[in-house]
Design a protein around this motif. Structure first.
Motif, PDB file in Angstrom:
ATOM      1  N   GLY A 147      66.779  33.141  70.678  1.00 18.40           N
ATOM      2  CA  GLY A 147      67.892  32.628  71.465  1.00 18.40           C
ATOM      3  C   GLY A 147      69.245  32.863  70.832  1.00 18.40           C
ATOM      4  N   ILE A 148      69.273  33.599  69.711  1.00 20.87           N
ATOM      5  CA  ILE A 148      70.533  33.915  69.034  1.00 20.87           C
ATOM      6  C   ILE A 148      70.840  35.389  69.254  1.00 20.87           C
ATOM      7  CG2 ILE A 148      71.757  33.973  66.824  1.00 20.87           C
ATOM      8  CD1 ILE A 148      69.787  31.809  65.853  1.00 20.87           C
ATOM      9  N   VAL A 149      71.974  35.677  69.826  1.00 18.66           N
ATOM     10  CA  VAL A 149      72.392  37.053  70.073  1.00 18.66           C
ATOM     11  C   VAL A 149      73.549  37.381  69.134  1.00 18.66           C
ATOM     12  CG1 VAL A 149      73.284  38.710  71.752  1.00 18.66           C
ATOM     13  CG2 VAL A 149      71.659  36.944  72.484  1.00 18.66           C
ATOM     14  N   ILE A 150      73.267  38.229  68.145  1.00 19.88           N
ATOM     15  CA  ILE A 150      74.285  38.691  67.196  1.00 19.88           C
ATOM     16  C   ILE A 150      74.564  40.155  67.519  1.00 19.88           C
ATOM     17  CG2 ILE A 150      74.880  39.041  64.772  1.00 19.88           C
ATOM     18  CD1 ILE A 150      72.895  36.854  64.064  1.00 19.88           C
ATOM     19  N   GLN A 151      75.810  40.461  67.821  1.00 22.53           N
ATOM     20  CA  GLN A 151      76.177  41.811  68.235  1.00 22.53           C
ATOM     21  C   GLN A 151      77.288  42.365  67.350  1.00 22.53           C
ATOM     22  OE1 GLN A 151      77.015  40.960  72.449  1.00 22.53           O
ATOM     23  NE2 GLN A 151      75.275  42.252  72.995  1.00 22.53           N
ATOM     24  N   GLN A 192      76.189  34.455  69.827  1.00 22.65           N
ATOM     25  CA  GLN A 192      75.933  33.554  70.948  1.00 22.65           C
ATOM     26  C   GLN A 192      74.643  32.775  70.678  1.00 22.65           C
ATOM     27  OE1 GLN A 192      76.739  35.429  74.980  1.00 22.65           O
ATOM     28  NE2 GLN A 192      76.655  37.284  73.743  1.00 22.65           N
ATOM     29  N   GLY A 193      74.540  31.607  71.279  1.00 25.01           N
ATOM     30  CA  GLY A 193      73.366  30.772  71.043  1.00 25.01           C
ATOM     31  C   GLY A 193      73.415  30.066  69.707  1.00 25.01           C
ATOM     32  N   LYS A 194      74.618  29.605  69.315  1.00 28.58           N
ATOM     33  CA  LYS A 194      74.797  29.034  67.978  1.00 28.58           C
ATOM     34  C   LYS A 194      74.013  27.742  67.785  1.00 28.58           C
ATOM     35  CE  LYS A 194      79.399  31.077  67.478  1.00 28.58           C
ATOM     36  NZ  LYS A 194      80.863  30.826  67.329  1.00 28.58           N
ATOM     37  N   ILE A 195      73.659  27.059  68.875  1.00 28.29           N
ATOM     38  CA  ILE A 195      72.862  25.847  68.732  1.00 28.29           C
ATOM     39  C   ILE A 195      71.550  26.137  68.021  1.00 28.29           C
ATOM     40  CG2 ILE A 195      71.833  26.161  71.019  1.00 28.29           C
ATOM     41  CD1 ILE A 195      72.622  22.820  69.226  1.00 28.29           C
ATOM     42  N   ASN A 196      71.037  27.345  68.207  1.00 26.90           N
ATOM     43  CA  ASN A 196      69.779  27.716  67.550  1.00 26.90           C
ATOM     44  C   ASN A 196      69.939  27.897  66.055  1.00 26.90           C
ATOM     45  OD1 ASN A 196      67.679  28.154  69.795  1.00 26.90           O
ATOM     46  ND2 ASN A 196      69.453  29.281  70.574  1.00 26.90           N
ATOM     47  N   LEU A 197      71.153  28.234  65.599  1.00 29.09           N
ATOM     48  CA  LEU A 197      71.402  28.304  64.158  1.00 29.09           C
ATOM     49  C   LEU A 197      71.235  26.928  63.529  1.00 29.09           C
ATOM     50  CD1 LEU A 197      74.508  30.676  63.966  1.00 29.09           C
ATOM     51  CD2 LEU A 197      72.187  31.183  63.197  1.00 29.09           C
ATOM     52  N   GLU A 243      64.950  24.628  75.699  1.00 27.42           N
ATOM     53  CA  GLU A 243      65.659  23.910  76.737  1.00 27.42           C
ATOM     54  C   GLU A 243      67.172  24.115  76.663  1.00 27.42           C
ATOM     55  OE1 GLU A 243      65.669  21.772  80.186  1.00 27.42           O
ATOM     56  OE2 GLU A 243      63.933  22.445  79.029  1.00 27.42           O
ATOM     57  N   LEU A 244      67.701  24.256  75.437  1.00 28.30           N
ATOM     58  CA  LEU A 244      69.150  24.310  75.260  1.00 28.30           C
ATOM     59  C   LEU A 244      69.719  25.723  75.272  1.00 28.30           C
ATOM     60  CD1 LEU A 244      69.523  21.635  72.430  1.00 28.30           C
ATOM     61  CD2 LEU A 244      69.924  21.330  74.877  1.00 28.30           C
ATOM     62  N   THR A 245      68.853  26.716  75.355  1.00 31.00           N
ATOM     63  CA  THR A 245      69.313  28.108  75.312  1.00 31.00           C
ATOM     64  C   THR A 245      69.269  28.722  76.701  1.00 31.00           C
ATOM     65  OG1 THR A 245      68.421  28.308  73.072  1.00 31.00           O
ATOM     66  CG2 THR A 245      68.989  30.349  74.209  1.00 31.00           C
ATOM     67  N   SER A 246      70.319  29.406  77.055  1.00 30.19           N
ATOM     68  CA  SER A 246      70.362  30.092  78.340  1.00 30.19           C
ATOM     69  C   SER A 246      69.325  31.215  78.388  1.00 30.19           C
ATOM     70  CB  SER A 246      71.757  30.672  78.581  1.00 30.19           C
ATOM     71  OG  SER A 246      71.755  31.533  79.699  1.00 30.19           O
ATOM     72  N   PRO A 247      68.574  31.319  79.487  1.00 32.30           N
ATOM     73  CA  PRO A 247      67.606  32.426  79.606  1.00 32.30           C
ATOM     74  C   PRO A 247      68.262  33.795  79.488  1.00 32.30           C
ATOM     75  CG  PRO A 247      67.194  30.756  81.289  1.00 32.30           C
ATOM     76  CD  PRO A 247      68.489  30.397  80.640  1.00 32.30           C
TER      77      PRO A 247
END
Length: 485
Positions: free
Chosen positions: A130-134, A267-272, A321-325
């Motif tokens: 759920g973490i997108v690092i670009q 993106q998806g920093k909550i997963n960090l 639950e907290l990560t956007s699909p």
């Protein structure tokens, strides 16, 4: 009409469905329609011979050879093959030592080792997905070296599995336009999934086990810092040479950078935050030793272990639950790598039991001839400790392998740190570093391979990977022997 399952429970149902063949076979082998007897306390190691290790050898050979020689058959029926080896071990064991021993061994392997292992792997895999690092550039030499160095450092702070799952997709995404990419993933396994874990007790299970046995955090950091630094620098220099050569032979090898947007986006920093929560849960579960422990049918049920497993499930569900699909879609996220790894490791965890039992007998067991080499005139031979603990860790579970040699060296942490620090260093380096010798040497190795193949990267076979590791790592470990032992 069957009820609709909540989307966040799909991974559990998916894994159960794909492992159903193995579980059904194991159930048929060890479960008989009779009341559950009092389970045998442990495998009778003193009565075992090397013949009992053949199913484990067969499991390893199947993993190594079948994808190369029988790729279609392996892809469709790998679970059945692994289940067959488990059956060939459990049936004779139950016949010879009683059904209670077969049930006890399987229950111990599943409940106390396999399920906690898979829950940790599931949490890390789910959260990292759920973490997108670009990076807004093609995978240049500089970018690849930066990612490898960063991952190696993070591996010592948050564990090899966590660091590997966090950075493998950014690495693959950065190199998506390159033609030559396999070597990048191989070096990622070397450095991030293994070498970097030697920096602190949080990095790899063997060192964490030593920490629980009394080896100081500061001791590990101060003594392992130089070996980790030397191995990392050497491998990065070798990688630069290989990557530079292949970069020059890329069909369109040029770096493309957009200056109108940031170089790095996350993106998806909550997963960090949830990843650090996983690290905290594992650390606290190991430190909290005074929690209640119950024994049910000779199985050890620890309150701390159940709390750890429950918290891992909760954290995993929170991540889903907290990560956007959409973020998982950007990562091309699916459960195929988890399904593949779960099938392979269920066989390894069961059939490895007699191997570890014989090793724990020390010089009194069938491996005694080999283990006697680690002593000469009553003094430890540190180079042999390094190579023997390392080579076994390359194909067995490195945490119990560390414990075997830790106990053979005396088993007293204060004594080892003060008077035999080189021996303890040899065991630590071997158990951590040589996990890179094969795909099954450390937990994240197979996961990285599966994720890379999912992204269309042609990864080497089991033996092909060992050709890489033997060519590049064995000379490095010889250098380690000359420098430190």
């Amino acid at each position: 009409m069957s009820p609709v399952k909540p989307h966040y429970l799909q991974p559990a149902f998916s894994l159960l469905r794909h492992n159903g063949q193995i579980l059904r076979l194991l159930t048929a082998v060890i479960c008989i329609s009779c009341p559950l007897p009092a389970l045998a306390a442990s495998l009778p190691a003193n009565e075992l011979s090397l013949w009992w290790c053949l199913p484990f050898a067969g499991t390893l050979l199947s993993i190594a050879v079948c994808p190369l020689l029988l790729p279609n058959l392996w892809h469709l029926h790998s679970g059945k093959m692994i289940g067959l080896w488990c059956g060939l071990f459990l049936l004779p064991l139950s016949w010879h030592y009683g059904i209670s021993t077969g049930i006890a061994l399987t229950a111990h392997a599943l409940l106390e080792e396999y399920i906690p292992f898979m829950l940790l792997l599931l949490a890390l895999y789910t959260l990292s997905g759920g973490i997108v690092i670009q990076y807004n550039s093609v995978g240049s030499i500089r970018l690849n070296v930066s990612l490898l160095a960063t991952g190696t450092l993070l591996a010592g702070l948050m564990g090899t599995t966590g660091a590997a799952m966090l950075l493998i997709r950014p690495l693959l995404r950065a190199n998506a336009q390159r033609h030559h990419r396999t070597h990048v993933v191989v070096f990622f396994i070397f450095l991030v999934a293994n070498i970097g874990g030697g920096l602190t007790p949080l990095g790899d299970p063997p060192l964490f086990l030593g920490f629980l046995k009394g080896v100081g955090f500061q001791w590990t950091l101060s003594h392992m810092l130089l070996p980790v630094l030397v191995n990392t620098l050497v491998l990065l220099l070798v990688f630069i040479c290989i990557d530079y050569y292949l970069w020059q032979h890329e069909p369109k090898a040029k770096t493309v950078t957009r200056l109108d947007s940031p170089m790095l986006t996350i993106q998806g920093k909550i997963n960090l935050l949830l990843l650090f929560a996983v690290t905290a849960v594992i650390l606290l579960s190991g430190i909290c030793k005074n929690t209640p422990v119950w024994h049910v049918y000779e199985l050890e049920i620890s309150l701390s272990a159940w709390l750890r497993n429950g918290l891992l499930v909760i954290i995993t569900l929170c991540g889903l639950e907290l990560t956007s699909p959409k973020l998982r879609q950007q990562n091309d996220f699916n459960w195929a790598p988890m399904q593949e790894v779960s099938k392979l490791f269920i066989g390894i965890f069961i059939t490895i039991a007699p191997v570890m039992a014989l090793l724990q007998l020390g010089t009194a067991g069938d491996f005694g001839v080999l283990l006697q080499l680690i002593q000469h005139n009553g003094e430890p031979v540190n180079a042999i400790y390094f190579w023997m603990s390392g080579l076994l860790s390359g194909f067995l579970d490195n945490a119990p392998t560390y414990l075997v040699f830790f106990n053979l060296a005396g088993g007293e942490s204060q004594l080892l740190m003060r008077y035999f620090s080189d021996t303890l260093l040899a065991i630590s380096m071997g158990s951590v570093f040589m996990g890179a010798l094969s795909y099954i040497g450390n937990a994240p190795n197979l996961m990285i391979k599966a994720i890379a193949e999912q992204q269309g990267i042609p990864m080497p076979s089991f033996l092909g990977y060992m050709a890489w590791s033997v060519t590049l790592l064995i000379p490095l470990f010889v250098l380690d022997t000359l420098l430190f032992f």
